[in-house]
Enzyme design. Structure first.
Site, PDB file in Angstrom:
ATOM      1  N   GLU A 238     -23.061  46.589   5.591  1.00  0.00           N
ATOM      2  CA  GLU A 238     -22.575  45.210   5.392  1.00  0.00           C
ATOM      3  C   GLU A 238     -23.350  44.343   6.368  1.00  0.00           C
ATOM      4  O   GLU A 238     -23.068  44.344   7.564  1.00  0.00           O
ATOM      5  CB  GLU A 238     -21.077  45.118   5.712  1.00  0.00           C
ATOM      6  CG  GLU A 238     -20.178  45.824   4.735  1.00  0.00           C
ATOM      7  CD  GLU A 238     -20.084  45.100   3.412  1.00  0.00           C
ATOM      8  OE1 GLU A 238     -20.594  43.964   3.297  1.00  0.00           O
ATOM      9  OE2 GLU A 238     -19.512  45.674   2.474  1.00  0.00           O
ATOM     10  N   CYS A 273     -20.168  36.059   8.539  1.00  0.00           N
ATOM     11  CA  CYS A 273     -21.247  36.567   7.655  1.00  0.00           C
ATOM     12  C   CYS A 273     -21.275  35.786   6.356  1.00  0.00           C
ATOM     13  O   CYS A 273     -22.334  35.441   5.842  1.00  0.00           O
ATOM     14  CB  CYS A 273     -21.045  38.050   7.390  1.00  0.00           C
ATOM     15  SG  CYS A 273     -19.445  38.471   6.673  1.00  0.00           S
TER      16      CYS A 273
END
Ligand code: NAD
Length: 473
Positions: A238, A273
């Site tokens: 990720e 993010c």
């Protein structure tokens, strides 16, 4: 000030201390975390390996019950957890409260997926969902607990044991949580080793690690993939993002929608993010959107997250602040609109603070547009057609998420299918918009594999087929 041990089995090991500083008051050491050397990492992995047989043999419902107990740990001392999160990450109390609520919810929602492990029958076979054994769970500093909660309950529910590796910038809340979890669960089921890159590398390369779930930057993700390769350890990556938001001419531009958009870009000072990092606005409403965002951002009060009137905290380090300032310095003829105000000038000058900024008149090739800025500086660019918006949004190596803002949901859904990203939000974006029941992850430089929902749990299992002999033609 707290000084925490490593979490290995049910014992404690001393190691050299890592000072954790408050980004709002860099002179203040919030606490110390140990630096785990190769021997400590080995002990943690072996502790998890020794516990894996017993934990993996429990029924899924039994493990789910333990996850619900784990959720109660956080729900209990909310104020204590929140204060520590604010002090080590710099986020505001409201953001820390959101992170804690999300973490607790993710543990409970995962526990509700215990039926995901059911065997599947075929005419001559059954397929089981077997755990991998030891899961190495590596987390970044920005949302230490809620990112952990996209890995840990899923790994545990599936029957794996865990070694957690928090970021050296914000390890304290995670270590404390792991310590309490370790005493709640069977010894060895949850372990935690703090330290910097070397500690993470020792963990990822350990031959007894059966599965890796890594969240962090794209550069580190590449190193992790290389370190996992010799043992062919399966992994989820990720990684970073450079999310585009596309505002169509028919978007709702009322104040609640603009506040939602601003929050999607500037929450946690843009250090998310899946924050909106590039904003593309149809030329017909460009001025209206820029003016509306300026009005919303003008209310921002930048200051120490512990102060109740702060609405935006600092960025994590002086290096991060300098990097963002540097990107703003490369915008050439573009206009940087610095908005909001410092809560206290002396406090602002002491900490790693930045005012939120909007950048207009900037080109697609500017570094602020092409790179992940990971801070409170948003470039806003106009477009004329849907095709152009899709092309501009896709003009990056990243593929984490994107959003389309439009009152025509059918048209927005058609456009969504053209974006090569893991998640497309319609009329929202980022953590506040995320549906934790659905899979989450990226494409291209944002990584591979999926977390959350049933997919996230099943990702911590390897299918094992048991076939009974039969004469076959
Ligand atoms: P980072 O890559 O510097 O560190 C992440 C973790 O990896 C830390 O625990 C670090 O100590 C560890 N690490 C460093 N080198 C390692 C190595 N060689 N082997 C193993 N582990 C190693 O990232 P960061 O600065 O903490 O976090 C910010 C980045 O994370 C941003 O790019 C952000 O977009 C990304 N992020 C992605 C997601 C997502 O879900 N896709 C979520 C949050 C943050």
């Amino acid at each position: 000030m707290i000084d925490l041990p490593l979490v290995i089995g049910d014992g404690r090991r001393p190691a050299a201390g890592l000072a954790v500083r408050n980004p709002a008051r860099p002179a203040e050491v919030v606490g110390y975390a140990p630096v785990a050397g190769p021997g400590d990492v080995d002990a943690a992995v072996r502790s998890a390996h020794a516990a894996a047989g017993g934990w993996g043999a429990l029924p899924w419902e039994g493990r789910a019950a333990r996850l619900r107990d784990a959720a109660d740990l956080l729900a209990a001392d909310q104020a204590e957890w929140s204060r520590l999160l604010v002090r080590e990450t710099g986020k505001t109390h409201a953001e820390a409260a959101m992170e804690l609520a999300r973490t607790t919810r993710r543990f409970r929602q995962t526990a509700d997926l215990a039926d995901a492990g059911a065997d599947v029958g075929y005419p001559d076979s059954i397929t089981l969902r077997a755990p991998y054994g030891v899961a190495a769970l590596i987390v970044p500093w920005n949302w230490p607990l809620s990112i952990l909660a996209a890995k840990l309950p899923q790994a545990l529910l599936a029957g794996n044991t865990a070694v957690i590796k928090p970021s050296p910038l914000a390890p304290l809340t995670t270590l404390l949580f792991a310590q309490r979890l370790a005493t709640l669960l069977t010894p060895g089921v949850v372990n935690a080793v703090s330290g910097a890159a070397e500690t993470g590398a020792d963990l990822v390369g350990h031959p007894l690690v059966g599965r890796i779930d890594f969240t962090g930057s794209t550069a580190t993700g590449r190193l992790v993939a290389a370190l996992a390769a010799p043992h062919l350890t399966p992994l989820t990556l990720e990684l970073g993002g450079n999310d585009a938001a596309i505002v169509r001419s028919d978007a709702d531009l009322g104040e609640p929608a603009l506040r939602r958009l601003a929050r999607a870009a500037y929450a946690a000072a843009g250090q998310v993010c899946m924050a909106v990092k590039r904003l593309y606005v149809h030329r017909s409403v460009y001025r209206e959107v820029v003016d509306g965002l300026r009005d919303v951002l003008a209310e921002t009060v930048v200051g120490d997250g512990l102060a109740p009137d702060s609405t935006m905290g600092p960025v994590i380090t002086a290096a991060a602040r300098d990097r963002i300032t540097g990107l703003l310095g490369t915008v050439g003829d573009a206009t940087v609109h610095r908005l909001g105000r410092a809560r206290d000038r002396a406090e602002f000058d002491r900490g790693h603070f930045l005012l939120p900024s909007l950048v207009t008149g900037i080109g697609q090739d500017a570094p602020l547009v092409q790179q992940e800025q990971f801070g409170p500086a948003l470039p806003v660019l106009p477009f004329d057609t849907d095709d152009e918006a899709v092309a501009l949004a896709g003009d990056t190596r990243y593929g984490l998420s994107a959003s389309i803002w439009s009152t025509d949901l059918d048209r927005a859904a058609v456009l969504a299918r053209r974006l090569r990203v893991g998640t497309v939000y319609l009329n929202g974006h980022g953590p506040a918009a995320q549906d934790d029941h659905a899979p989450f992850g990226g494409t291209r430089d944002s990584g591979y594999g999926r977390q959350l929902g049933r997919t996230g749990v099943l990702g911590f299992t390897a299918e094992q087929t048991i076939t009974t002999w039969k004469d076959r033609p």
